[in-house]
Design a protein around this motif. Structure first.
Motif: not given
Length: 218
Positions: A53, A56-60, A63, A70, A73-74, A77, A81
């Motif tokens: 991810w 594309q870590h902002t890909n909804p 979740q 998910w 990352f929330q 992040a 990284w």
């Protein structure tokens, strides 16, 4: 009235600017002392999340498709990284005494606490005999690796990992500095979802890494 030439001062300013820019470049490109590595096969939890991810870590969709990454990352992040820098200094071999139950997957680092969360982590299929692969950006080598597997009957989807949930499998010898270190692990009697818990004692300093890799014994 005589006009003073500015060519000399202009050259001096240019040289100063070039010197400052060169210094800035050096600071940018010098690698940090904490940039090392992780177990990439079977992938540690943080590395799996970054690998799947990171781009594309902002890909909804994360979740629903990968809820454990998910939530990680929330929470922070930076855990993903900096998958290569989950280290602690100066443990002196006191791994169990310095790492409370429930904090093994984060190596006792509060910033990585999301990695301790039970749930449906994506797992790697392995057999009873499998290979562990360390990728180390800094090529520091190893005093040893110590490998454990969660006990048969432990449920990583509902239980946090403690020392009493682990079976000791093996401790390796010393490894010379290298970017890639691979060694074999032999087990028996495990089926289904488990955690492979690995301790890497780096050679250059008293630096300890601990990771959880989610696996499925087939």
């Amino acid at each position: 009235m005589r006009l003073r030439s500015t060519s000399g001062s202009t050259r001096r300013r240019s040289l100063v600017t070039l010197f400052v820019a060169t210094l800035a470049g050096l600071f940018i490109w010098v690698p940090t002392a904490s940039a090392h590595g992780t177990i990439v096969g079977p992938a540690t939890r943080a590395y799996q999340c970054w690998q799947d991810w990171g781009s594309q870590h902002t890909n909804p969709a994360m979740q629903q498709q990968d809820p454990m990454c998910w939530q990680a990352f929330q929470a922070n992040a930076d855990t993903m990284w900096n998958w290569m820098s989950a280290l602690r200094d100066g443990l002196g071999g006191n791994f169990q005494g310095s790492t409370p139950d429930g904090q093994l997957c984060s190596n006792g680092l509060s910033r990585n606490n999301s990695l301790n969360t039970p749930g449906p982590w994506r797992s790697t299929n392995v057999g009873s005999n499998f290979s562990l692969h360390l990728y180390d950006q800094a090529s520091h080598g190893a005093d040893f690796f110590r490998v454990y597997v969660s006990k048969q009957g432990f449920n990583p989807a509902t239980q946090t990992l403690g020392w009493g949930n682990l079976d000791f499998i093996t401790q390796t010898g010393k490894y010379a500095p290298a970017k890639d270190i691979t060694f074999n692990v032999q087990t028996s009697g495990y089926t289904g979802q488990h955690i492979v818990f690995t301790i890497w004692q780096a050679s250059h300093l008293d630096q300890t890494y601990m990771w959880c890799s989610s696996v499925n014994f087939t």
